[in-house]
Design an enzyme around this catalytic site. Structure first.
Site, PDB file in Angstrom:
ATOM      1  N   GLY A 116       0.806  -1.338   0.045  1.00  0.00           N
ATOM      2  CA  GLY A 116       0.020  -0.098  -0.099  1.00  0.00           C
ATOM      3  C   GLY A 116       0.846   1.280  -0.051  1.00  0.00           C
ATOM      4  O   GLY A 116       0.466   2.195   0.483  1.00  0.00           O
ATOM      5  N   GLY A 118       2.423   2.691  -2.876  1.00  0.00           N
ATOM      6  CA  GLY A 118       2.576   3.205  -4.191  1.00  0.00           C
ATOM      7  C   GLY A 118       3.543   2.461  -5.088  1.00  0.00           C
ATOM      8  O   GLY A 118       4.143   3.127  -6.008  1.00  0.00           O
ATOM      9  N   LEU A 119       4.150   1.307  -4.307  1.00  0.00           N
ATOM     10  CA  LEU A 119       5.265   0.722  -5.300  1.00  0.00           C
ATOM     11  C   LEU A 119       5.027  -0.423  -6.161  1.00  0.00           C
ATOM     12  O   LEU A 119       5.893  -1.318  -6.493  1.00  0.00           O
ATOM     13  CB  LEU A 119       6.479   0.503  -4.246  1.00  0.00           C
ATOM     14  CG  LEU A 119       6.953   1.821  -3.484  1.00  0.00           C
ATOM     15  CD1 LEU A 119       8.008   1.158  -2.365  1.00  0.00           C
ATOM     16  CD2 LEU A 119       7.552   2.656  -4.302  1.00  0.00           C
ATOM     17  N   ALA A 123       0.216  -5.216  -8.070  1.00  0.00           N
ATOM     18  CA  ALA A 123       0.674  -5.645  -9.356  1.00  0.00           C
ATOM     19  C   ALA A 123       1.840  -7.028  -9.359  1.00  0.00           C
ATOM     20  O   ALA A 123       1.700  -7.874  -9.995  1.00  0.00           O
ATOM     21  CB  ALA A 123       1.041  -4.453 -10.310  1.00  0.00           C
ATOM     22  N   ALA A 124       2.812  -6.822  -8.524  1.00  0.00           N
ATOM     23  CA  ALA A 124       4.043  -7.735  -8.514  1.00  0.00           C
ATOM     24  C   ALA A 124       3.426  -8.963  -7.970  1.00  0.00           C
ATOM     25  O   ALA A 124       3.747  -9.936  -8.587  1.00  0.00           O
ATOM     26  CB  ALA A 124       5.236  -6.956  -7.653  1.00  0.00           C
ATOM     27  N   ASP A 164       1.744  -0.854 -13.889  1.00  0.00           N
ATOM     28  CA  ASP A 164       2.301  -1.453 -13.136  1.00  0.00           C
ATOM     29  C   ASP A 164       2.266  -2.864 -13.240  1.00  0.00           C
ATOM     30  O   ASP A 164       3.590  -3.389 -12.904  1.00  0.00           O
ATOM     31  CB  ASP A 164       1.397  -1.349 -11.462  1.00  0.00           C
ATOM     32  CG  ASP A 164       1.318  -0.037 -10.976  1.00  0.00           C
ATOM     33  OD1 ASP A 164       1.851   0.904 -11.704  1.00  0.00           O
ATOM     34  OD2 ASP A 164       0.931   0.114  -9.895  1.00  0.00           O
TER      35      ASP A 164
HETATM   36  C1  MEV Z   1      -0.328   3.611  -9.692  1.00  0.00           C
HETATM   37  O1  MEV Z   1       0.608   3.015  -9.547  1.00  0.00           O
HETATM   38  C2  MEV Z   1      -0.507   4.380 -11.120  1.00  0.00           C
HETATM   39  C3  MEV Z   1      -1.795   5.085 -11.546  1.00  0.00           C
HETATM   40  O2  MEV Z   1      -1.499   5.898 -12.394  1.00  0.00           O
HETATM   41  C4  MEV Z   1      -2.714   4.234 -11.588  1.00  0.00           C
HETATM   42  C5  MEV Z   1      -2.525   3.304 -13.152  1.00  0.00           C
HETATM   43  O3  MEV Z   1      -1.725   3.725 -13.992  1.00  0.00           O
HETATM   44  O4  MEV Z   1      -3.476   2.477 -13.390  1.00  0.00           O
HETATM   45  C6  MEV Z   1      -2.297   6.094 -10.351  1.00  0.00           C
END
Ligand code: MEV
Length: 332
Positions: A116, A118-119, A123-124, A164
């Protein structure tokens, strides 16, 4: 059908250097895989269950027969791990459609990516889980893993740009436009980057919805910000190619201002950025969806250690250097 008893795969986290949010609406983004990974072990089991455990403290069990839908009966762990479950269920489905048997799997996730923040931990985890589960049956192509992991992400964030999952599957430093092939960027400079984690947890889904509402209500302002973000991103490609770290830092600062105007930053993030710039960073910005999560700072020299020491004095224990360009999906 022959299948092995267990399989393992790993995939990297990422930092978004330019273009978050705007990338959802077709603008470019620049992002790199980093030297933090999630590793997934998939084991066949006799029960028709998909059981997921992770060292982030989550443990959840779901049916491997029909895809369960989230609802009030779900625990916090079941909600958190849902994209991984959806991805794994989708892979297993191909196999029980062939041999008519409901396969079950135990998924064990070991991650050194803060959750949680933002890294790209979600997705990984999806990419590595799809890679590991498919490898129980046959070794998958990366393109295939990417499309399946993205399909699962889009169950949760229907507008996901796919950035991601793309970087986590293919790795490297890339220029990315939604629904197109990524382009590798070769940077002349070795980037000296530090990630700083705020203690504010955020939800990518709600940040993306916030921007959607903003765009609906302020279309011409949004379009103006998006075309400025596109120009910043294109200039950043040139700065990376020529190794101009000072210019790159300025562009990161410019990108952060655009994200601030979009409303996805907050006081804590802005203070942290100010602190980075006052202590030797050439550029700093939020990375990922914002509203919390992390900040990425670019240093003009290699002195990450003394920069991190200064951050420590401010009470920021969660700051660490990152190296860009690690491998994407690895299947063992
Ligand atoms: C999230 O890591 C990146 C955003 O641009 C969402 C996306 O690209 O789907 C906020």
């Amino acid at each position: 059908m022959t299948c092995v008893k267990f399989a393992r795969a790993s995939a990297p986290a990422k930092v978004m250097l330019f273009g978050e949010h705007f990338v959802v609406y077709g603008c470019p983004a620049i992002l790199g895989s980093i030297d933090k990974r999630v590793s997934v072990t998939a084991k066949q089991s006799e029960s028709a269950k998909i059981n997921i455990s992770s060292n982030m403290g989550f443990l959840a069990s779901y049916s491997s027969e029909s895809l369960e839908k989230p609802g009030p009966q779900f625990s916090e762990a079941q909600n958190t791990l849902y994209p991984i479950y959806a991805a794994v269920h989708d892979v297993l489905k191909d196999h029980f459609e062939v041999d008519g048997r409901h396969h079950g799997v135990e998924i064990d996730i070991k991650s050194d990516i803060p959750w949680g923040a933002g890294l790209g931990s979600s997705a990984a985890s999806c990419v590595a889980s799809v890679g590991a589960v498919k490898s129980l049956f046959l070794k998958p192509e990366k393109e295939w893993v990417y499309s399946r992991a993205l399909g699962a992400e889009r169950i949760i964030h229907e507008n996901s740009s796919g950035a991601d999952c793309n970087i986590s599957t293919f790795g490297g430093l890339i220029y990315y436009i939604k629904d197109t092939r990524n382009k590798k960027i070769s940077s002349k400079a070795e980037l000296s980057l530090v990630v700083l984690i705020t203690y504010i947890k955020h939800s990518t889904g709600s940040q993306v919805s916030f921007v959607k509402n903003f765009r609906n209500q302020n279309r011409s302002l949004f379009n103006d910000l998006a075309s400025r973000a596109t120009r910043v991103c294109d200039k950043a490609v040139s700065a990376l190619r020529s190794g101009d770290v000072i210019k790159l830092g300025e562009l990161m600062n410019e990108n952060h201002m655009l994200l601030k105007d979009l409303g996805v930053s907050n006081d804590e993030i802005n203070d942290l950025i100010r602190f980075c710039l006052d202590n030797g960073a050439t550029g700093a910005k939020l990375t990922g969806a914002g509203g919390g999560g992390s900040v990425v700072a670019l240093l003009s020299n290699e002195n990450q250690t003394s920069f991190i020491r200064k951050m420590g004095k401010k009470g920021l224990r969660q700051s660490f250097p990152v190296r860009i360009g690690s491998y994407g999906l690895l299947i063992e």
